[in-house]
Enzyme design. Structure first.
Site, PDB file in Angstrom:
ATOM      1  N   ASP A   1       0.831  -1.201   0.000  1.00  0.00           N
ATOM      2  CA  ASP A   1       0.000   0.000   0.000  1.00  0.00           C
ATOM      3  C   ASP A   1       0.864   1.248   0.000  1.00  0.00           C
ATOM      4  O   ASP A   1       1.750   1.390   0.843  1.00  0.00           O
ATOM      5  CB  ASP A   1      -0.898   0.017   1.242  1.00  0.00           C
ATOM      6  CG  ASP A   1      -2.005  -0.999   1.161  1.00  0.00           C
ATOM      7  OD1 ASP A   1      -2.822  -0.894   0.234  1.00  0.00           O
ATOM      8  OD2 ASP A   1      -2.055  -1.905   2.025  1.00  0.00           O
TER       9      ASP A   1
ATOM     10  N   ASP B   1      -6.732  -5.121  -4.668  1.00  0.00           N
ATOM     11  CA  ASP B   1      -7.235  -4.692  -3.363  1.00  0.00           C
ATOM     12  C   ASP B   1      -8.377  -3.685  -3.411  1.00  0.00           C
ATOM     13  O   ASP B   1      -9.175  -3.642  -2.474  1.00  0.00           O
ATOM     14  CB  ASP B   1      -6.073  -4.144  -2.524  1.00  0.00           C
ATOM     15  CG  ASP B   1      -6.426  -3.980  -1.050  1.00  0.00           C
ATOM     16  OD1 ASP B   1      -7.294  -4.743  -0.560  1.00  0.00           O
ATOM     17  OD2 ASP B   1      -5.851  -3.119  -0.372  1.00  0.00           O
TER      18      ASP B   1
ATOM     19  N   HIS C   1      -5.515   3.495  -3.150  1.00  0.00           N
ATOM     20  CA  HIS C   1      -6.832   3.059  -2.686  1.00  0.00           C
ATOM     21  C   HIS C   1      -7.008   3.133  -1.171  1.00  0.00           C
ATOM     22  O   HIS C   1      -8.050   2.721  -0.673  1.00  0.00           O
ATOM     23  CB  HIS C   1      -7.154   1.648  -3.206  1.00  0.00           C
ATOM     24  CG  HIS C   1      -6.141   0.609  -2.830  1.00  0.00           C
ATOM     25  ND1 HIS C   1      -5.011   0.367  -3.567  1.00  0.00           N
ATOM     26  CD2 HIS C   1      -6.090  -0.257  -1.804  1.00  0.00           C
ATOM     27  CE1 HIS C   1      -4.320  -0.604  -3.017  1.00  0.00           C
ATOM     28  NE2 HIS C   1      -4.934  -1.002  -1.942  1.00  0.00           N
TER      29      HIS C   1
END
Lengths: 989, 989
Positions: free
Chosen positions: B58, B180, B430
């Site tokens: 991430d 994801d 995201h």
């Protein structure tokens, strides 16, 4: 310079045309620069900070050793040693400056054999260049409080042997590294010295001791670890590490740590190089104030760290770079990758004098109410099983030698001693026999020992078959302590082979479960032997559960030759007398020709003990008590008792019962008073007719916990001996140290735990004495003990606790098993002898060895073949009483390893505390000794090549290097407490 | 065959003697075999299991992107991307069979620049051999629900450009990898198709959808992602991964996992190879039953895994070895290291037909009460700031081009657009603009955007200085939305530069905080401009806190030229009329020449809206409500509302107030009805004189929580439009999709959350319509919205929650800040237009672009230099209304990247939904276009070299490959919804 172990230059003590050599590494080798020569340069005008990357890999603790190796059960604890070694090797390759030390050969060996030869070559090069250095190097990092020296020497030997055979001299560890054990035994230091280590480092010591030593700059010292061996034989330089074995605060860069990495990319937020360097310099300078030289050490690692070594090294590379870069601006701090030996070398070069220490580092407390004295007793059943297993392994080793190759492959199949050797080696780990592992791990240690014994039984059976010329089936009865042996319970005619692993003949009482009422017993010469049948006690019936159903025990005394066996024959008599009966009341007195024991008729307790030979008598009361284990809830501190910690919530133990219900059995072979204190505490006071010791066979458990109170069960002997608050305990089964209540020899103790703070480990004996009387208690396993009142000696037998003690194990020590689902029952023996102090050792030294190396009984049903050899001794003659045959084990195809030990301290026996000489060639009855070379204690270096750093103590003149003087040729002289180790080339006659 | 991007063979669309080329890698290269050619062989007669080692990193979530990179703050989450890449490269080297995919270029780029050239060479070789493969390859893996297509294209472009310039064709990702994001937007699929990806894989979809597709074997499908673009332009093969993006149960071998490693040493306990293989085969065979071919994929990795890649690879090597070893015994399962593209290639080779999908994958629910529809609105302030930043970046990019080199280094110093580009790129992640990160991470994203804007302000100032020939200090007022601007508040004379980034002229209402009561305003031509001074509203006074103290606002309409600026002059008047006064009661009607709005005099609420041009009127009531967020305590499930999840505990929202207190300001420039619903909810209904839209400026917060109830605040428009439970939302700001209540186009929905299960993301607009009327709401940021009742449209504005929703973020979404310690206040605007459905897009398309790319106001105090150029347009002429200038940014020294977009869908406008042609050479007023080459959408491949897999849908004939037909030379034709991307070689005139 490569040492002679690598080449064929072998020192030969007793030249008889044979040359011994260690296995030599194959292949051409590059020039090596390992050991002290491979250390990075330091800067004499600066503070040199030695960063030591390391991992601490417990050989079992929260997970089994196998789980740790593979990284299985990471849900319990994330740890996978295979990956640690993979990763470290990868990272060492990346930068030749980097260093790593590895400690536990149990893991390294396992990893090594799974590597490709290319990887093995790479690793060899790393070792040859000193980039990967082995320290300690035993199979494990042994516990120091609960291990027996014999097993410690064995485990060190197999670890160091693997390193030696794999890496040659560059694989030989220069320092001992006991960073985690919970207190430090003097005997360990003595052994390390004799193994050739230049120094020892450890991490844990009493917090008051630490504070004192920091003030006095005595965290580095010279430990004189024997009062008998001539210095510097047992002198060991000892360094206490600054942060246990952890990195300084804020500098842990392992995957398990959360400290900030060095963020040196100016494009990123939070560039922190300046902050990191500043913090590091502050820590280094502060640390330097409590050590003596301009060198300090920092352990950069911890438990199972370096699984991803990149994290550590990447940041350490940067740390070194940025800290040293400041030297250009005048900084006087120099950081370097280092190892304990490189650090030690700098301390040695400093050429200072060092504080001398002659006591030990027990007990260990990490805070005022946090005494790590519970584990001296934790898991008493495992501790006993480990001790028995040690004896079984020695027997296995001996019989493998005596029986020759047929031992390993013979009529009973293929056997080996290796499995048992490794099982025993891992059991020495400081979370194994210590009892501080999780329950499932304890089970695994026991399983490993049982598996090892299975392999050894084949060796023993094969060997005895060869020696006796009888291949009859041989039955092992491992549960005789609870009167279980299916063969003897049912057979009408059987023989008992009694193998004695000692170098002296032994007398031993045999007790066999039987269902008949009368038996006849005869010895190897056909002579009838006095035997008696006594009823099985109620306690035994309880403790054996449904494993056996014998109603009686057949009791007789046997005598076995040194290092050999004899056979006794047992037959059921149809017409014999009835078995001995039990009398409901105790006699006032039981006695034999050596001892007299009196009982208080009102309480049923012991009341006095007399030695009839020396005509001495002491008052002796003995009873059972329990300390209420602290639950950590309503006390000065929140510390509960646990696997490690002993903390009673009151200094006064609760009595189990003021009186004992008793039964008495008196026969011509044995007299027993069976005492019943509670459903969970009973004892047999037992006096064999030919014995100089009084046996107290205690049975404790299941310790009740329905009152929700943890219990630490002790037995206490209260005597008329004037002890002046002093008692004595052995160190790892060897030398004895004096213990004084509320006292530490090297600092002013502030006692905060009047009971737990006075507990010490007992490995094989403890005694109390005054000028007249010495009462010695020989134990059958390691236990904790104390002398709280004048004249008294207490020994902790069993512990059942309801809380974890916050030292990581994460379980209360609350042992149950499938056989004892309501709580473990433990049985054991204390052997008491009463003597005049100057001669007491003459009794307790051999007695303790008999308990450690008790005879092995094996059984054959029915008649024996007529050509069976009924008696055998591997020795030409028994060795002198002072000499203990410590090790006799096959080394390779034609060589055996022999250790002979002088088992007396220099001061303890007028008769035995003097040099004694043994002729190696006249030792064995069935082996020709063709050659012999003396080795260091751990058998990884020729004795004459041992060259250790010399250190100068502050308070003593520098000892002269002792020279060994053997009389001639094959005769070797042993001085008090000496162990001499030989590699013998032998041939079976 | 190496693609032409690597060499100098460049397709040239419009040859004018100039050849464009991508940067070419330096140095001799070995023969490469990357991409599909490097895939391992498979076995046609077996089930082939493609193991795909991967990490999901991430770009900010629980930690900031910098913390993730370095592995800082591991106390929050253990994750360090630098170590992942270190480790994977090391492990790939060890075994050429191994494969790895890497996704997030934000991290890879950062790592790359810290590597030695030797390591870089090694990595290049791994890429050239297909052992390290990039997938997706954008700067981050963008959110799909809350991102605007413009920013997504930008972030993909910078990521893919780095890969292209560093690795050439072997660095070009073949598949999109959105494993994801929490639901999937059709526009993302469309963009991926136009970027040249052969397929898309993702992990999350509605659990009912998943179950349906498993039954139907439709987890692999063909997504037709545009209703306007000619197939297969926007067709994208889409694969749904079997386990999200995780490994199958029991086969996670990362350091974060506890699954048993393969224990294949028979010397150890627990040899488990047979068990592991058996479990694996069972999983593989089971998985094969829900997919179509004899190939299946397993994602072997997860969040931040592979920090110690050895753990994974060591066990995967063994798994492959032992599973495939069974083939010799007849097993028909073949396991291999693979990548998504290798797997995709096998699916393509299977030559099957695939289910066709034309809708999208919103909303996403992972269980009956677990709809991930809260994050559509979470962190509304961050969402707005990201949207403004996008506009600012486009302005910065444009002015960098228009201003030439002086923009980057000029009178105001050195500036750059890179910082802002990267800040915007990470904000697309995201867990960034989605609002699902921890508070400190949200702060970091905002900080990065602010820092980027600082760098861009220098570019803008330099460029405008150059274009205007005035180096007067330029003041930026970023807080005009809350009437804060120190300059205008205090100055008596200043000028306002209005820069318009659109390719069409713009009308815009300017509101400036002032303390005077009357001003005169004139335009660049010296013409007086109608202006009015109105009192600052109470709501604004509240929300600006102590950042400004203006009592009035000066309001006037400006007009700015396309891609250019104009300047307005403002002077304080001493003699002017008094400011407009507020009337305590609402008028019944406010109107201008386009719109009429009526209010209910009893409630103060809107009651109708009329378009006076089209003569249409609807009933329109609008009010504010809040859903009581579930705390997870007394419901059918324990799911609370949180950053991700929206779960009201009742389907009926609470009203804030049935009535609004109102004030009215009516002037010649603007009419405002200021509504006051509660201390924490107010609104201004605003109608500018020249505007066709009604502005609702809402101010919400601090949302009260002293009742311990989490609140999700909506506004709801209730109309007379007959919607039949249908409404429309845009996808990433582009194409509009139809939404029907309690309905999903591809499966029979079982609705379990009547509110949350009907929420959809609104990125820039939503509308409701019937045959007569279309009410369109243009939003200023991404928000969630729904149409629960016939005729109604609700939009969620703000959320304040007291519980974490168990999706990892570990914090309740309870925003406070130093300015709003009692809870964040958020302000925004909804722009309403009422039209006939066939022409509605003609209004809302340009309107939405005006909101996305609103003019930038900059200020200069005092008089301007007399030679200041007061007006400038970078275009020779405004582009046609259908054409949006999506991208104009400097590519390298002499090249610029241009994207032109047809902004209408094929069906939505009679006037605009048709092809339109633009002449590139006649585009710019100050730039000569010397050459142009067309690229794919992401600008990492020449358009004519794009060659994607062709796939056959089940329910449609196979589309013919569309050929592009441009008229001639420089003229490019755009069809509805087309975006065309050009690299132009330009020279400043």
């Amino acid at each position: 310079m490569a040492s002679g172990l690598q080449q064929l230059c072998v020192f030969l003590l007793f030249v008889v045309g044979e040359v011994l050599s260690f296995p030599v590494n194959q292949g051409a080798k590059p020039a090596v620069s390992c050991g002290y020569e491979s250390c990075h340069a330091t800067k004499p005008d600066m503070l040199n900070v030695h960063l030591v990357p390391h991992t601490h890999d417990d050989v079992g603790w929260l997970k089994t050793v196998d789980q740790y190796y593979y990284g299985d059960r990471n849900d319990i604890q994330h740890a996978g040693v295979q990956y640690i070694l993979d990763s470290v090797v990868d990272q060492l390759i990346k930068n030749p400056d980097r260093r790593f030390i590895y400690v536990e050969t149990a893991f390294f060996y396992r990893w090594w054999k799974q590597q490709s030869s290319a990887t093995q070559q790479t690793v060899k090069q790393l070792v040859d260049e000193g980039r990967l250095e082995f320290v300690n190097g035993g199979w494990c990092m042994s516990d120091e409080a609960t291990t027996h020296y014999s097993a410690v020497i064995d485990q060190m030997t197999i670890g160091l042997r693997f390193l030696n055979e794999t890496f040659g001299p560059c694989g030989r560890p220069r320092v001992a590294w006991h960073i985690d054990p919970f207190g430090h035994a003097r005997e360990h230091a003595s052994m390390f010295a004799q193994m050739g280590y230049d120094g020892l480092f450890f991490g844990r010591l009493d917090y008051q001791d630490r504070a004192h030593r920091m003030r006095e700059k005595e965290q580095e010292l010279l430990w004189r670890a024997s009062d008998s061996l001539t210095p510097p034989m047992a002198d060991l330089f000892t360094g206490i590490l600054p942060n246990g074995y952890n990195p300084p605060e804020g500098f842990c860069w392992d995957q398990f740590c959360d400290d900030p990495p060095i963020r040196d990319d100016p494009d990123l937020e939070d560039y922190n190089v300046d902050d990191v360097v500043k913090r590091f310099l502050a820590i280094a300078k502060n640390q330097a104030t409590v050590y003596k030289t301009n060198h300090i050490i920092m352990t950069m690692g911890s438990d199972f760290q370096y699984e991803n070594a990149n994290l550590w090294y990447k940041n350490l590379d940067k740390l070194i770079h940025y800290v040293n870069a400041l030297q250009a601006k005048g900084s006087k701090v120099n950081v370097l990758y280092s190892t304990p030996s490189c650090y030690l070398q700098e301390l040695h070069r400093a050429n200072l004098t060092w504080a001398l220490k002659t006591d030990d580092f027990f007990p260990y407390a990490d805070d005022a109410h946090d005494f790590w004295t519970g584990y001296f007793t934790s898991r008493p059943a495992l501790k006993r099983y480990e001790r028995i297993s040690n004896g079984n392994l020695q027997i296995c080793n001996q019989l493998e030698v005596l029986g020759g190759p047929v031992s390993r492959k013979g009529p009973f199949g293929e056997g080996d001693s290796q499995t048992m050797k490794k099982a025993m080696a891992v059991a020495q780990h400081h979370d194994a026999v210590s009892g501080t592992e999780k329950q499932h791990v304890a089970n695994d240690y026991a399983r490993k020992l049982a598996e090892g014994w299975q392999h050894c039984q084949v060796v023993v059976s094969n060997s005895l078959a060869g020696l006796s010329s009888s291949s009859a089936e041989r039955i092992y009865c491992d549960n005789l302590n609870v009167s279980v042996c299916p063969l003897t319970e049912s057979s009408k005619k059987f023989s008992v082979n009694v193998y004695n692993p000692l170098a002296q003949p032994v007398n031993w009482a045999v007790r066999l479960p039987v269902n008949g009422t009368a038996y006849s017993v005869s010895d190897a010469k056909g002579r009838s032997v006095d035997c008696q049948v006594v009823p099985v006690s109620r306690a035994t019936q309880n403790v054996r559960r449904n494993r056996g159903f014998a109603v009686n025990e057949l009791v007789f005394q046997v005598q076995a030759p040194p290092l050999g066996y004899t056979i006794y024959f047992v037959s059921l008599r149809q017409d014999g007398p009835p078995p001995a009966s039990t009398q409901p009341r105790p006699p006032t007195v039981i006695k034999n020709k050596f001892l007299q024991v009196t009982f208080d008729p009102d309480t049923g307790l012991l009341s006095s003990l007399s030695n009839l030979e020396t005509k001495q008598t002491i008052k002796l009361t003995q009873n059972f008590y329990w300390y209420n284990a602290s639950d950590g809830k309503n006390m000065d501190s929140s510390q509960p008792s646990g696997a490690y910690i002993f903390r009673p919530n009151s200094s006064t133990p609760f009595g189990i019962s003021r009186t004992a219900k008793t039964e008495t059995v008196q026969t011509s072979v044995v007299q027993e008073v069976r005492q019943w204190f509670a459903p969970w505490v009973s004892q047999v006071v037992r006096l064999y007719t030919d014995s100089r010791t009084l046996e107290l066979e205690w049975t404790v458990g299941p310790v009740p916990i329905d009152d929700h109170l943890g219990k630490e069960v002790i037995t206490r002997l209260d005597t008329s001996i004037k002890t002046s608050e002093i008692f004595y305990t052995d160190s790892n089964g060897r030398e004895v140290l004096q213990r004084r209540k509320d006292f530490r020899p090297t600092w002013q103790l502030k006692q905060s735990e009047p009971i737990a703070g006075n507990y010490y480990p007992i490995n094989s004996r403890a005694f109390i004495k005054d000028d007249e009387d010495q009462l010695t208690v020989v134990t059958d396993r390691s236990q904790g003990g104390a002398s709280i009142q004048n004249g008294s000696l207490e020994i902790m037998l069993h512990r059942r606790l309801l809380y974890d003690d916050f030292r990581g194990v994460g379980e209360p020590l609350n042992e149950i098993s499938s056989i004892f689902p309501e709580g473990l029952v433990v049985r054991g023996r204390l052997l008491l002898s009463l003597d005049r102090p100057p001669t007491a050792a003459d009794t307790h030294r051999p007695l303790a060895q008999q308990v450690v190396l008790q005879p092995l009984l094996t059984f054959t049903d029915g008649e024996l073949n007529s050509n069976t050899r009924l008696e055998f001794s591997g020795l030409q003659a028994a060795l002198p009483p002072a000499v203990h045959l410590l090790t006799l084990t096959q080394w390779d195809k034609d060589k055996v390893l022999l250790r002979l030990e002088h088992q007396f301290q220099s001061w303890e026996s007028k008769r035995n505390s003097k040099p004694v000489t043994v002729n190696l060639q006249k030792l064995f009855s069935t082996l020709d000794v063709l050659g012999a070379s003396e080795l260091n204690l751990s058998a990884n270096q020729w004795k004459d090549e041992m060259s250790r750093f010399d250190w100068t103590p502050q308070t003593d003149e520098k000892p002269l290097l002792k020279t060994f003087e053997d009389h001639s040729d094959w005769e070797v002289t042993l001085r008090p407490m000496e162990i001499r180790t030989f590699l013998l080339r032998v041939r079976l006659r």
